[in-house]
Scaffold this active site. Structure first.
Site, short mmCIF file in Angstrom:
data_model
loop_
_atom_site.label_atom_id
_atom_site.label_comp_id
_atom_site.label_asym_id
_atom_site.label_seq_id
_atom_site.Cartn_x
_atom_site.Cartn_y
_atom_site.Cartn_z
CG ASN A 80 -1.97 -1.10 1.11
OD1 ASN A 80 -2.91 -0.98 0.33
ND2 ASN A 80 -1.77 -2.17 1.86
CD GLU A 81 4.66 1.43 -2.69
OE1 GLU A 81 4.97 2.04 -1.66
OE2 GLU A 81 5.45 0.62 -3.25
N PRO A 82 2.17 5.20 -0.85
CG PRO A 82 3.93 6.68 -0.53
CD PRO A 82 3.63 5.29 -0.98
CB SER A 98 -2.96 3.03 0.01
OG SER A 98 -1.99 2.58 -0.89
#
Ligand code: PGA
Length: 639
Positions: free
Chosen positions: A160-162, A164
């Site tokens: 869950n990258e920035p 999300s």
């Protein structure tokens, strides 16, 4: 450590700081085992959410150990893995499915049917329903009882990258550039890292009944502090754990080092003002109020939580001068000591001169990246420098480099005629081995040997660029590395002997090494562990008492000025020479970015503190033997 209410206000997630990653892994293993046993007693299944990556390796090893000792069975455990690259085949060396088999599942008794890992080997159009099914399977299993997480340098949990959202579910995502860069070493180049992944969402993670996030090593210090103390924000997915009622972090000391209670403890309670802490505080105050040290006023101290320090060590001006002088004395253009100069206030003693110096580089390039300028200075100033590469570094060489070399050799041999037949045969054999292996599987010993030789050639060039002749370049090719793969290394006594031999042979006055703050399963940390054991074993020998050990920074972190014992400046020309030496590591160019910015920004920090303005600076910390008194005895090495 007792947590004060000020700490509780700042740390919005409970954080436990373990003395080491092994100790942290044991705490998590205790949690898992007690959950499994409790569920077993109730005839229920324990549902675990599991991570991959470097971080959980120590945990899986500990759980396997307990399973082998019959302390726990995983028959009643259902697992859901967090994520998987997309697209990726299941048997790809870097697939998380394969990772989980090799690191954990193949060594325990969890039934195959109870294991769930997102499938990275689907058609794109199948992914959406697969993700929905995954969520449904979690629900049908009764939800996740205990979710274990790592954290990426982007703050991701799972992938869950920035950006999300808090309610996101299992889905296909695009990987962040930093995440792909971090994976570039394993995939032998950033371009080979898949662009996408399937990951459980932040919402999926938050719906687990209990969450434990683990983090080891200095690389994680910054993001751990932001997740725990910063605002809840989509730009750091792990910060959403602040909203979970039963989430906690278990971190080792290097990963905790940016938490306020560790980094700036005077802001959260009374402290004893040791010399080092005072230096840390004054450096911090200078950057906080954006003034050089010598311009700090009593008001600056009082208004920034340091009134106590003023009472003990003030007023501001003499305190400023004291710290300024300490910083000033750490800067030297003479890393081997300045012969015939007064060395009372110098980081390194003047005599003996010249000094015998051994530079230990865990992997090729560690040395030149973090101390290339210092290497050149030591040689230029007449010291007897031996550079010792502890591991061959072959694991980092892309196949294409082998192809390039064999094509070249083959063509040369063909041009030169019949007596070159053995070379042609060799090239064919290597190419066959590579073709048989497929793009991303493990290399045969023959290919590894050639890759190691390719690295030797570039190491010699890089050393040459720093003024070191080939006869002073040594390769230990330590067996733990030759027999292993990333995240699958085991030290043995065979690794100690070559290191002891080299140290005893040269009996150096100075040793340079790195690796003391890394994740313990990294090559650098393992090499440092070996070194500290070797050093402990020989600490009674007379020459050791006259030997100074200097730590250099890691490839991705560096020491702050307050903790630096020796800062070695570089001129613009010296920095350019260093960058040229780094560029000789041609096989590494696709997976690592090395620019001069780190050394320049270190120099900038010194400038802002009010010290001289240099182009670039390399920094070192003295490793004192009292630090190793608590280490295990020499003979105890895992086999
Ligand atoms: P690492 O990755 O354990 O390899 O550092 C952690 C993560 O990305 O979650």
């Amino acid at each position: 450590m007792k947590i004060s209410s000020e700490v509780e206000l700042r740390e919005k997630i409970k954080v436990e700081i373990a003395v080491s990653a092994e100790a942290g892994a044991a705490i998590v293993a205790d949690e898992i085992v007690s959950l499994v046993l409790k569920k077993e007693a109730r005839n229920e299944k324990a549902v675990l959410g599991l991570p991959t990556g470097s971080t959980p390796v120590a945990l899986y090893r500990e759980l396997i150990r307990r399973h082998r000792e019959a302390l726990v069975s995983f028959r009643n455990v259902v697992t859901f893995n967090l994520d998987e690259y997309f697209p990726i085949t299941n048997d790809h060396r870097e697939s998380y499915r394969r990772f989980m088999g090799e690191q954990f599942f193949n060594h325990i008794d969890v039934p195959e049917s109870q294991i769930h890992i997102p499938d990275g080997n689907l058609l794109r159009e199948e992914v959406f329903s697969h993700c929905q099914e995954y969520e449904e399977l979690i629900r049908l299993a009764g939800g996740i009882d205990l979710q274990i997480l790592g954290i990426g340098r982007t703050g991701h949990i799972g992938f869950n990258e920035p950006g999300s959202s808090k309610s996101s579910g299992t889905r296909l995502v695009t990987l962040d550039r930093l995440t792909r860069l971090d994976a570039a070493r394993d995939f032998l180049g950033e371009k080979n890292v898949p662009r996408h992944a399937i990951t459980m969402g932040v919402g999926t993670v938050l719906s687990a009944k209990q969450v434990i996030l683990i983090a080891w090593g200095n690389n994680k210090a910054d993001i751990v502090a932001r997740a725990v103390e910063g605002p809840v924000t989509e730009s750091v997915s792990a910060s959403f754990l602040q909203t979970h009622s039963n989430a906690r972090f278990i971190v080792d000391t290097p990963a905790a080092s940016n938490l306020t209670r560790i980094n700036l403890p005077w802001l959260v309670g009374p402290v004893a003002w040791s010399e080092k802490r005072t230096r840390r505080a004054v450096c911090w105050l200078s950057s906080e109020v954006n003034k050089p040290v010598l311009k700090l006023l009593d008001e600056d101290y009082n208004e920034n939580g340091m009134a106590e320090l003023l009472i003990e060590a003030g007023p501001a001006y003499p305190l400023n001068i004291r710290i300024f002088n300490e910083l000033q004395h750490s800067i030297t253009g003479w890393p081997g000591g300045k012969p015939d100069a007064d060395d009372t206030n110098r980081p390194e003693r003047a005599h003996p001169f010249p000094k015998r110096v051994v530079v230990l580089s865990p992997e090729p390039m560690d040395d030149v990246v973090s101390m290339g300028g210092t290497l050149s200075r030591l040689v230029d100033q007449g010291h007897l420098v031996e550079v010792v590469y502890m591991t061959s570094g072959d694991l980092g060489v892309p196949d294409a480099e082998v192809g390039k070399f064999t094509n070249n050799l083959n063509e040369t041999a063909c041009c030169l005629g019949r007596e070159w037949n053995p070379q042609v045969e060799y090239c064919q054999q290597i190419m066959e081995l590579l073709n048989r292996k497929g793009l991303f599987d493990y290399d045969s010993n023959e290919v590894r040997q050639l890759k190691g030789l390719l690295r030797r050639a570039e190491v010699r060039e890089a050393c040459w660029g720093c003024g070191i002749d080939p006869e002073h370049v040594h390769f230990l090719d330590l067996p733990f590395y030759q027999k292993g793969h990333y995240r699958q290394f085991h030290l043995s006594d065979d690794d100690l002997k070559p290191l002891l031999n080299v140290l005893r042979h040269y009996q150096p006055h100075q040793i340079y090494i790195t690796g003391n703050r890394e994740n313990p399963i990294s090559v650098q940390a393992l090499c440092f562990e070996l070194f500290s054991r070797a050093y402990r074993g020989i600490s009674d020998e007379a020459w050791v008492r006259d030997c100074h050990v200097w730590l250099y920074s890691g490839r991705e972190w560096t020491f702050s000025p307050f903790e630096v014992d020796m800062a070695v400046p570089m001129s613009p020309a010296q920095l350019a020479q260093k960058m040229e030496a780094i560029d000789q590591h041609q096989t590494q160019r696709s997976q690592t970015i090395h620019n001069a910015e780190r050394d320049r920004s270190t120099a900038c920090l010194y400038d802002k503190l009010g010290l001289a303005e240099y182009e670039a600076i390399e920094v070192f910390q003295r490793w004192r033997s009292e630090l190793i008194k608590t280490k295990a005895p020499l003979a105890v090495i895992e086999s």
